[in-house]
Design an enzyme around this catalytic site. Structure first.
Site, PDB file in Angstrom:
ATOM      1  N   SER A 175       0.907  -1.282   0.064  1.00  0.00           N
ATOM      2  CA  SER A 175       0.032  -0.055   0.038  1.00  0.00           C
ATOM      3  C   SER A 175       0.871   1.117  -0.062  1.00  0.00           C
ATOM      4  CB  SER A 175      -0.865   0.098   1.236  1.00  0.00           C
ATOM      5  OG  SER A 175      -1.480   1.216   1.505  1.00  0.00           O
ATOM      6  N   TYR A 197      -1.705  -1.091  10.325  1.00  0.00           N
ATOM      7  CA  TYR A 197      -1.342  -1.146   8.608  1.00  0.00           C
ATOM      8  C   TYR A 197      -0.066  -0.679   8.064  1.00  0.00           C
ATOM      9  CZ  TYR A 197      -3.801  -1.195   4.440  1.00  0.00           C
ATOM     10  OH  TYR A 197      -4.024  -1.506   3.051  1.00  0.00           O
TER      11      TYR A 197
HETATM   12  N1  LIG Z   1      -8.748  -0.438  -1.550  1.00  0.00           N
HETATM   13  C1  LIG Z   1      -7.897   0.299  -1.278  1.00  0.00           C
HETATM   14  O1  LIG Z   1      -7.919   1.285  -1.164  1.00  0.00           O
HETATM   15  C2  LIG Z   1      -6.419  -0.361  -1.069  1.00  0.00           C
HETATM   16  C3  LIG Z   1      -5.327   0.624  -1.128  1.00  0.00           C
HETATM   17  C4  LIG Z   1      -4.147   0.117  -0.663  1.00  0.00           C
HETATM   18  C5  LIG Z   1      -3.960  -1.248  -0.275  1.00  0.00           C
HETATM   19  N2  LIG Z   1      -5.072  -2.053  -0.448  1.00  0.00           N
HETATM   20  C6  LIG Z   1      -4.788  -3.480  -0.137  1.00  0.00           C
HETATM   21  O2  LIG Z   1      -5.207  -4.427  -1.480  1.00  0.00           O
HETATM   22  C7  LIG Z   1      -5.700  -5.598  -0.725  1.00  0.00           C
HETATM   23  C8  LIG Z   1      -6.902  -5.948  -1.198  1.00  0.00           C
HETATM   24  O3  LIG Z   1      -7.904  -5.153  -0.706  1.00  0.00           O
HETATM   25  P1  LIG Z   1      -9.107  -4.686  -1.336  1.00  0.00           P
HETATM   26  O4  LIG Z   1      -9.150  -3.283  -1.650  1.00  0.00           O
HETATM   27  O5  LIG Z   1      -9.490  -5.653  -2.562  1.00  0.00           O
HETATM   28  O6  LIG Z   1     -10.294  -5.117  -0.457  1.00  0.00           O
HETATM   29  P2  LIG Z   1     -11.614  -5.971  -0.373  1.00  0.00           P
HETATM   30  O7  LIG Z   1     -12.460  -5.782  -1.539  1.00  0.00           O
HETATM   31  O8  LIG Z   1     -12.200  -5.855   0.926  1.00  0.00           O
HETATM   32  O9  LIG Z   1     -11.047  -7.416  -0.515  1.00  0.00           O
HETATM   33  C9  LIG Z   1     -10.351  -8.119   0.144  1.00  0.00           C
HETATM   34  C10 LIG Z   1     -10.215  -9.579   0.306  1.00  0.00           C
HETATM   35  O10 LIG Z   1      -9.445 -10.271   1.317  1.00  0.00           O
HETATM   36  C11 LIG Z   1      -9.984 -11.142   1.861  1.00  0.00           C
HETATM   37  N3  LIG Z   1      -9.763 -11.410   2.875  1.00  0.00           N
HETATM   38  C12 LIG Z   1      -9.872 -10.702   4.199  1.00  0.00           C
HETATM   39  N4  LIG Z   1      -9.654 -11.360   5.287  1.00  0.00           N
HETATM   40  C13 LIG Z   1      -9.449 -12.691   5.066  1.00  0.00           C
HETATM   41  C14 LIG Z   1      -9.140 -13.759   5.907  1.00  0.00           C
HETATM   42  N5  LIG Z   1      -8.999 -13.729   7.392  1.00  0.00           N
HETATM   43  N6  LIG Z   1      -8.840 -14.939   5.164  1.00  0.00           N
HETATM   44  C15 LIG Z   1      -8.753 -15.023   3.647  1.00  0.00           C
HETATM   45  N7  LIG Z   1      -9.174 -13.762   3.054  1.00  0.00           N
HETATM   46  C16 LIG Z   1      -9.305 -12.607   3.670  1.00  0.00           C
HETATM   47  C17 LIG Z   1     -11.682 -11.220   1.446  1.00  0.00           C
HETATM   48  O11 LIG Z   1     -12.168 -12.312   1.266  1.00  0.00           O
HETATM   49  P3  LIG Z   1     -13.206 -12.714   2.119  1.00  0.00           P
HETATM   50  O12 LIG Z   1     -13.855 -11.771   2.888  1.00  0.00           O
HETATM   51  O13 LIG Z   1     -14.176 -13.759   1.157  1.00  0.00           O
HETATM   52  O14 LIG Z   1     -12.380 -13.719   3.119  1.00  0.00           O
HETATM   53  C18 LIG Z   1     -11.377 -10.297  -0.045  1.00  0.00           C
HETATM   54  O15 LIG Z   1     -11.325 -11.210  -0.989  1.00  0.00           O
HETATM   55  C19 LIG Z   1      -5.330  -5.842   0.633  1.00  0.00           C
HETATM   56  O16 LIG Z   1      -4.151  -6.157   1.134  1.00  0.00           O
HETATM   57  C20 LIG Z   1      -5.552  -3.913   1.057  1.00  0.00           C
HETATM   58  O17 LIG Z   1      -4.735  -3.894   2.038  1.00  0.00           O
HETATM   59  C21 LIG Z   1      -6.058  -1.576  -0.722  1.00  0.00           C
END
Ligand SMILES: NC(=O)c1ccc[n+]([C@@H]2O[C@H](COP(=O)([O-])OP(=O)(O)OC[C@H]3O[C@@H](n4cnc5c(N)ncnc54)[C@H](OP(=O)(O)O)[C@@H]3O)[C@@H](O)[C@H]2O)c1
Length: 270
Positions: free
Chosen positions: A141, A155
């Site tokens: 991130s 985080y």
């Molecule tokens: N969106 C942003 O603004 C942003 C910015 C910077 C970095 N990121 C990073 O991008 C990555 C993906 O996030 P996203 O934005 O796509 O969020 P998201 O739409 O909420 O997706 C998160 C994914 O992680 C899975 N997950 C969460 N807890 C889990 C667990 N205990 N075991 C297995 N799977 C788990 C969820 O699946 P289930 O709930 O089905 O388990 C879901 O598939 C993360 O690492 C986040 O930190 C996001």
């Protein structure tokens, strides 16, 4: 008989992980999908098979569980496959501060976002080295560059750790002459997904200007392209690149003051 390479994607049931699954399938990779919500994974797997004619493996697993990585790899092995690529993507933000959260929640957070991806990398890397090919993308991130802030305590440290970890894996592979084993940290800024609904900041982050946001598609494209090029870190998008540069050149007290003033707009301390 499978002929394609296999990409394992964690957190494939939503957002950035789901987009990784689509883009790698479009490139002809078979896909192993894992997350907790089985119905989402099953549906995505059917869609990928139909649209891109690739094979899929679904492993429903909570990465917070101590044996989750072994279970995922066992199921892939039982399907007669090995892992050629991994996207360590699963993640969330834990609302609250260090003194108003429970240790069990902090420990689960560390496991899902830090030790599980590191364990997974440790367990698939020897096979990649032996076969002379591997692709690892760690979704970090922009927060890994910016100062720690009030709320979502671990985080920034964890994401910073994933950037350094990716650089080390990439450097070790290159130094050992494993030129086709690549590791890249992808550092998105604000990206449309379920992330801000899960951490309870959607209402606040909706106030952020549109130019701060990216769709998952170009974010993922930047990650895949950087990994193919053998680039150890990539920040997608001009705005995010500018912010990452700024956070490196600003004197630390100014950076901390800026993040301190802004963090209530994207951190949940309750
Ligand atoms: N969106 C942003 O603004 C942003 C910015 C910077 C970095 N990121 C990073 O991008 C990555 C993906 O996030 P996203 O934005 O796509 O969020 P998201 O739409 O909420 O997706 C998160 C994914 O992680 C899975 N997950 C969460 N807890 C889990 C667990 N205990 N075991 C297995 N799977 C788990 C969820 O699946 P289930 O709930 O089905 O388990 C879901 O598939 C993360 O690492 C986040 O930190 C996001």
């Amino acid at each position: 008989m499978a002929t394609n390479k296999l990409m394992l994607i964690t957190g494939a049931s939503a957002g950035i992980g789901e987009e990784f699954a689509k883009q790698y399938a479009a490139l002809g990779w078979d896909i192993a999908l894992t997350a907790r919500r089985a119905y989402r994974l099953e549906k995505l797997a059917r869609d990928l098979e139909e649209k891109y004619k690739v094979a899929t493996i679904v492993v429903t697993q909570d990465l917070a569980r101590a044996n989750s990585v072994d279970t995922i790899l066992k199921e892939i092995k039982e399907a007669g496959r090995h892992v050629d690529g991994v996207v360590n993507n699963a993640g969330y933000g834990l609302p609250g501060t260090f003194f108003n959260t429970k240790w069990k929640d902090q420990a689960a957070f560390l496991r899902v976002l830090y030790t599980a991806p590191i364990e997974l990398t440790h367990k698939v890397l020897p096979g990649m080295v032996e076969r002379g090919f591997g692709r690892i993308i760690n979704v970090a991130s922009l927060a890994g560059y910016t100062p720690g802030s009030n709320g979502h305590t671990l985080y920034a440290s964890v994401k910073s750790g994933m950037i350094k970890f990716s650089e080390s894996i990439d450097a070790e592979a290159k130094a050992a002459g494993h030129d086709d084993v690549h590791c890249t940290a992808l550092c998105p800024g604000f990206t449309w997904s379920e992330f801000h609904d899960v951490n309870g900041t959607r209402e606040k982050t909706n106030e952020m200007p549109d130019w701060m946001w990216m769709e998952a598609e170009p974010v993922v494209e930047a990650g895949i392209n950087a990994c193919e090029r053998g680039q150890p870190v990539v920040v997608p998008g001009a705005v995010n690149k500018g912010l990452a540069t700024l956070s490196r050149i600003l004197p630390e007290p100014i950076g901390r003051a800026l993040v301190g003033a802004q963090s209530r707009r994207f951190r949940n301390t309750e």
